[in-house]
Scaffold this motif. Structure first.
Motif, PDB file in Angstrom:
ATOM      1  N   ALA A 167       0.835  -1.204   0.000  1.00  0.00           N
ATOM      2  CA  ALA A 167       0.000   0.000   0.000  1.00  0.00           C
ATOM      3  C   ALA A 167       0.866   1.250   0.000  1.00  0.00           C
ATOM      4  O   ALA A 167       0.607   2.205  -0.741  1.00  0.00           O
ATOM      5  CB  ALA A 167      -0.940  -0.006   1.198  1.00  0.00           C
ATOM      6  N   SER A 168       1.919   1.252   0.816  1.00  0.00           N
ATOM      7  CA  SER A 168       2.817   2.404   0.860  1.00  0.00           C
ATOM      8  C   SER A 168       3.560   2.579  -0.459  1.00  0.00           C
ATOM      9  O   SER A 168       3.766   3.707  -0.923  1.00  0.00           O
ATOM     10  CB  SER A 168       3.820   2.254   2.007  1.00  0.00           C
ATOM     11  OG  SER A 168       3.174   2.366   3.255  1.00  0.00           O
ATOM     12  N   LEU A 169       3.960   1.466  -1.073  1.00  0.00           N
ATOM     13  CA  LEU A 169       4.660   1.557  -2.355  1.00  0.00           C
ATOM     14  C   LEU A 169       3.764   2.159  -3.433  1.00  0.00           C
ATOM     15  O   LEU A 169       4.184   3.021  -4.208  1.00  0.00           O
ATOM     16  CB  LEU A 169       5.142   0.172  -2.790  1.00  0.00           C
ATOM     17  CG  LEU A 169       6.409  -0.354  -2.118  1.00  0.00           C
ATOM     18  CD1 LEU A 169       6.678  -1.794  -2.549  1.00  0.00           C
ATOM     19  CD2 LEU A 169       7.609   0.520  -2.461  1.00  0.00           C
ATOM     20  N   TYR A 170       2.525   1.696  -3.499  1.00  0.00           N
ATOM     21  CA  TYR A 170       1.581   2.254  -4.462  1.00  0.00           C
ATOM     22  C   TYR A 170       1.334   3.733  -4.177  1.00  0.00           C
ATOM     23  O   TYR A 170       1.186   4.541  -5.098  1.00  0.00           O
ATOM     24  CB  TYR A 170       0.253   1.490  -4.411  1.00  0.00           C
ATOM     25  CG  TYR A 170       0.154   0.341  -5.389  1.00  0.00           C
ATOM     26  CD1 TYR A 170      -0.639   0.435  -6.527  1.00  0.00           C
ATOM     27  CD2 TYR A 170       0.847  -0.841  -5.166  1.00  0.00           C
ATOM     28  CE1 TYR A 170      -0.748  -0.629  -7.416  1.00  0.00           C
ATOM     29  CE2 TYR A 170       0.752  -1.913  -6.048  1.00  0.00           C
ATOM     30  CZ  TYR A 170      -0.041  -1.795  -7.170  1.00  0.00           C
ATOM     31  OH  TYR A 170      -0.140  -2.845  -8.056  1.00  0.00           O
ATOM     32  N   ASP A 171       1.262   4.072  -2.894  1.00  0.00           N
ATOM     33  CA  ASP A 171       1.048   5.460  -2.498  1.00  0.00           C
ATOM     34  C   ASP A 171       2.160   6.353  -3.039  1.00  0.00           C
ATOM     35  O   ASP A 171       1.916   7.389  -3.662  1.00  0.00           O
ATOM     36  CB  ASP A 171       0.977   5.543  -0.972  1.00  0.00           C
ATOM     37  CG  ASP A 171       0.663   6.953  -0.470  1.00  0.00           C
ATOM     38  OD1 ASP A 171      -0.041   7.698  -1.174  1.00  0.00           O
ATOM     39  OD2 ASP A 171       1.108   7.285   0.643  1.00  0.00           O
ATOM     40  N   VAL A 172       3.414   5.929  -2.820  1.00  0.00           N
ATOM     41  CA  VAL A 172       4.554   6.721  -3.282  1.00  0.00           C
ATOM     42  C   VAL A 172       4.602   6.771  -4.809  1.00  0.00           C
ATOM     43  O   VAL A 172       4.894   7.820  -5.401  1.00  0.00           O
ATOM     44  CB  VAL A 172       5.870   6.159  -2.710  1.00  0.00           C
ATOM     45  CG1 VAL A 172       7.077   6.838  -3.345  1.00  0.00           C
ATOM     46  CG2 VAL A 172       5.907   6.355  -1.190  1.00  0.00           C
ATOM     47  N   ALA A 173       4.298   5.638  -5.457  1.00  0.00           N
ATOM     48  CA  ALA A 173       4.268   5.640  -6.923  1.00  0.00           C
ATOM     49  C   ALA A 173       3.202   6.598  -7.432  1.00  0.00           C
ATOM     50  O   ALA A 173       3.416   7.326  -8.412  1.00  0.00           O
ATOM     51  CB  ALA A 173       3.997   4.225  -7.436  1.00  0.00           C
ATOM     52  N   GLY A 174       2.054   6.621  -6.771  1.00  0.00           N
ATOM     53  CA  GLY A 174       0.991   7.536  -7.168  1.00  0.00           C
ATOM     54  C   GLY A 174       1.359   8.987  -6.949  1.00  0.00           C
ATOM     55  O   GLY A 174       1.059   9.857  -7.784  1.00  0.00           O
ATOM     56  N   LEU A 175       2.022   9.268  -5.826  1.00  0.00           N
ATOM     57  CA  LEU A 175       2.469  10.633  -5.558  1.00  0.00           C
ATOM     58  C   LEU A 175       3.506  11.078  -6.579  1.00  0.00           C
ATOM     59  O   LEU A 175       3.513  12.236  -7.015  1.00  0.00           O
ATOM     60  CB  LEU A 175       3.046  10.729  -4.142  1.00  0.00           C
ATOM     61  CG  LEU A 175       2.046  10.585  -2.992  1.00  0.00           C
ATOM     62  CD1 LEU A 175       2.788  10.531  -1.661  1.00  0.00           C
ATOM     63  CD2 LEU A 175       1.024  11.710  -2.998  1.00  0.00           C
ATOM     64  N   THR A 176       4.387  10.151  -6.963  1.00  0.00           N
ATOM     65  CA  THR A 176       5.383  10.466  -7.990  1.00  0.00           C
ATOM     66  C   THR A 176       4.692  10.869  -9.286  1.00  0.00           C
ATOM     67  O   THR A 176       5.066  11.851  -9.938  1.00  0.00           O
ATOM     68  CB  THR A 176       6.293   9.255  -8.241  1.00  0.00           C
ATOM     69  OG1 THR A 176       6.929   8.874  -7.015  1.00  0.00           O
ATOM     70  CG2 THR A 176       7.358   9.580  -9.281  1.00  0.00           C
ATOM     71  N   SER A 180       4.729  14.701 -10.759  1.00  0.00           N
ATOM     72  CA  SER A 180       5.379  14.820 -12.063  1.00  0.00           C
ATOM     73  C   SER A 180       4.442  15.468 -13.076  1.00  0.00           C
ATOM     74  O   SER A 180       4.851  16.336 -13.856  1.00  0.00           O
ATOM     75  CB  SER A 180       5.824  13.439 -12.562  1.00  0.00           C
ATOM     76  OG  SER A 180       6.818  12.896 -11.723  1.00  0.00           O
ATOM     77  N   VAL A 181       3.168  15.047 -13.053  1.00  0.00           N
ATOM     78  CA  VAL A 181       2.185  15.650 -13.964  1.00  0.00           C
ATOM     79  C   VAL A 181       1.996  17.125 -13.637  1.00  0.00           C
ATOM     80  O   VAL A 181       1.969  17.984 -14.532  1.00  0.00           O
ATOM     81  CB  VAL A 181       0.840  14.895 -13.886  1.00  0.00           C
ATOM     82  CG1 VAL A 181      -0.245  15.659 -14.637  1.00  0.00           C
ATOM     83  CG2 VAL A 181       0.994  13.484 -14.448  1.00  0.00           C
ATOM     84  N   ASN A 183       4.095  19.151 -12.123  1.00  0.00           N
ATOM     85  CA  ASN A 183       5.303  19.906 -12.474  1.00  0.00           C
ATOM     86  C   ASN A 183       5.390  20.146 -13.975  1.00  0.00           C
ATOM     87  O   ASN A 183       5.783  21.231 -14.428  1.00  0.00           O
ATOM     88  CB  ASN A 183       6.553  19.173 -11.982  1.00  0.00           C
ATOM     89  CG  ASN A 183       6.781  19.345 -10.499  1.00  0.00           C
ATOM     90  OD1 ASN A 183       6.206  20.227  -9.870  1.00  0.00           O
ATOM     91  ND2 ASN A 183       7.615  18.501  -9.912  1.00  0.00           N
ATOM     92  N   ALA A 184       5.010  19.139 -14.752  1.00  0.00           N
ATOM     93  CA  ALA A 184       5.022  19.308 -16.209  1.00  0.00           C
ATOM     94  C   ALA A 184       4.015  20.378 -16.628  1.00  0.00           C
ATOM     95  O   ALA A 184       4.297  21.201 -17.513  1.00  0.00           O
ATOM     96  CB  ALA A 184       4.710  17.979 -16.883  1.00  0.00           C
ATOM     97  N   TRP A 185       2.843  20.365 -15.986  1.00  0.00           N
ATOM     98  CA  TRP A 185       1.838  21.389 -16.292  1.00  0.00           C
ATOM     99  C   TRP A 185       2.339  22.779 -15.891  1.00  0.00           C
ATOM    100  O   TRP A 185       2.168  23.758 -16.645  1.00  0.00           O
ATOM    101  CB  TRP A 185       0.530  21.073 -15.562  1.00  0.00           C
ATOM    102  CG  TRP A 185      -0.494  22.156 -15.727  1.00  0.00           C
ATOM    103  CD1 TRP A 185      -1.156  22.493 -16.868  1.00  0.00           C
ATOM    104  CD2 TRP A 185      -0.953  23.057 -14.717  1.00  0.00           C
ATOM    105  NE1 TRP A 185      -2.015  23.559 -16.631  1.00  0.00           N
ATOM    106  CE2 TRP A 185      -1.907  23.918 -15.313  1.00  0.00           C
ATOM    107  CE3 TRP A 185      -0.672  23.204 -13.360  1.00  0.00           C
ATOM    108  CZ2 TRP A 185      -2.560  24.918 -14.607  1.00  0.00           C
ATOM    109  CZ3 TRP A 185      -1.333  24.204 -12.654  1.00  0.00           C
ATOM    110  CH2 TRP A 185      -2.257  25.047 -13.268  1.00  0.00           C
ATOM    111  N   LEU A 186       2.970  22.892 -14.739  1.00  0.00           N
ATOM    112  CA  LEU A 186       3.497  24.185 -14.295  1.00  0.00           C
ATOM    113  C   LEU A 186       4.599  24.678 -15.235  1.00  0.00           C
ATOM    114  O   LEU A 186       4.701  25.877 -15.505  1.00  0.00           O
ATOM    115  CB  LEU A 186       4.029  24.072 -12.866  1.00  0.00           C
ATOM    116  CG  LEU A 186       2.951  23.892 -11.785  1.00  0.00           C
ATOM    117  CD1 LEU A 186       3.604  23.550 -10.451  1.00  0.00           C
ATOM    118  CD2 LEU A 186       2.094  25.146 -11.665  1.00  0.00           C
TER     119      LEU A 186
END
Length: 290
Positions: A167-176, A180-181, A183-186
């Motif tokens: 669950a924590s791994l998926y959480d961090v992957a989702g936050l990444t 990232s999305v 930051n790309a938009w900004l």
């Protein structure tokens, strides 16, 4: 799953998220017991029907299922690593942390006689109790099956597997992915603002691009899992030429070009390693390096 509202639930921790969790269970009709170091945080929930517990031990005894939502994993240990009896309790820890902390806490809880599921909340407090709130769980499957219907009061529950760290791994992957999305938009917003175009004008176009890119993921995932990256759409050596324009455009506009340069630098390294004629997901080789 059929939702059973007879199950009594205990909530440990009444920050904004803990209050939202307790509120969702109350709304679903569950008997709810709450505990927090600062007892006054329970006042609104008590007015809505929750029962306050004077101690952590009392709170644990009241609920067939205990949801823990505290500041961090150290706080979880501080609260439960006292003279509290965990034998026979079922803990669902929705505290944010990393996968190593989740696995360590799972071992610690089992040694104390508790059944333990780790979890991650992919939602803001106001979404809790709706289908938009994605709640991830990992740990022993029988424990999830026993309480999945109750946990469904919080939102869309997903079981990931036996490893309590998933669950924590998926959480961090989702936050990444999220940051990232954003930051790309900004980056694109900053570039267009330099030309007098406001963020609101660019946002719908950016959303269309993001949706289109999301559609590529299943095919790209298949390439990664197969370890084969044929250039079905575009070769990396072609992509990098567009990246050169991207860097130059940002530098010419006088805005921060760190992100475009990073994107190009990773592609340059992949090309130098002999992957220029392969498709973009071959960059997974760069991301898996230390």
């Amino acid at each position: 799953m059929t939702h059973n509202t007879d199950t009594p639930v205990t909530i440990l921790g009444l920050g904004l998220m803990g209050q939202a969790l307790a509120g969702a269970f109350l709304k679903a009709g569950h008997p709810v017991t709450v505990w927090n170091r600062t007892a006054s945080k329970a006042d609104r929930l008590v007015a809505e029907g929750a029962q306050p517990a004077p101690t952590v031990g009392d709170a644990l005894k009241a609920g067939a299922l205990t949801i823990v939502c505290l500041t961090d994993y150290q706080a979880v240990h501080d609260v439960l690593d006292t003279d509290v009896n965990l034998d026979g309790t079922t803990l669902v820890n929705l505290t944010s942390g990393d996968s190593a902390q989740a696995r360590d806490t799972a071992r610690w809880a089992r040694q104390r006689g508790a059944r333990y599921l780790d979890g991650a909340i992919m939602a803001i407090p106001s979404a809790i109790g709706t289908a938009e709130a994605v709640i991830l769980h990992s740990g022993p499957r029988p424990d999830f099956d026993a309480h999945g219907a109750t946990l469904g009061a919080l939102g869309t529950v997903t079981y990931l597997g036996e490893d309590p760290g998933l669950a924590s791994l998926y959480d961090v992957a989702g936050l990444t992915m999220m940051w990232s999305v954003l930051n790309a938009w900004l980056q694109g917003t900053a570039l267009l603002r330099a030309a007098g175009i406001d963020a609101a004008t660019y946002a719908p176009f950016a959303a269309q691009i993001a949706t289109g890119v999301a559609g590529w993921l299943p095919g790209y995932a298949e390439q990664i899992d197969n370890g084969s990256f044929p250039a079905e759409v575009s070769a990396l050596e072609t992509d990098v030429r567009a990246m050169e324009h991207m860097v130059q455009e940002n530098e010419t506009a006088g805005i921060n070009a760190e992100l475009p340069k990073l994107i190009k630098a990773m592609a340059d390294r992949a090309i130098a390693a002999g992957h220029g004629k392969e498709q973009y997901p071959v960059l997974i080789e760069e991301f898996t390096k230390p």
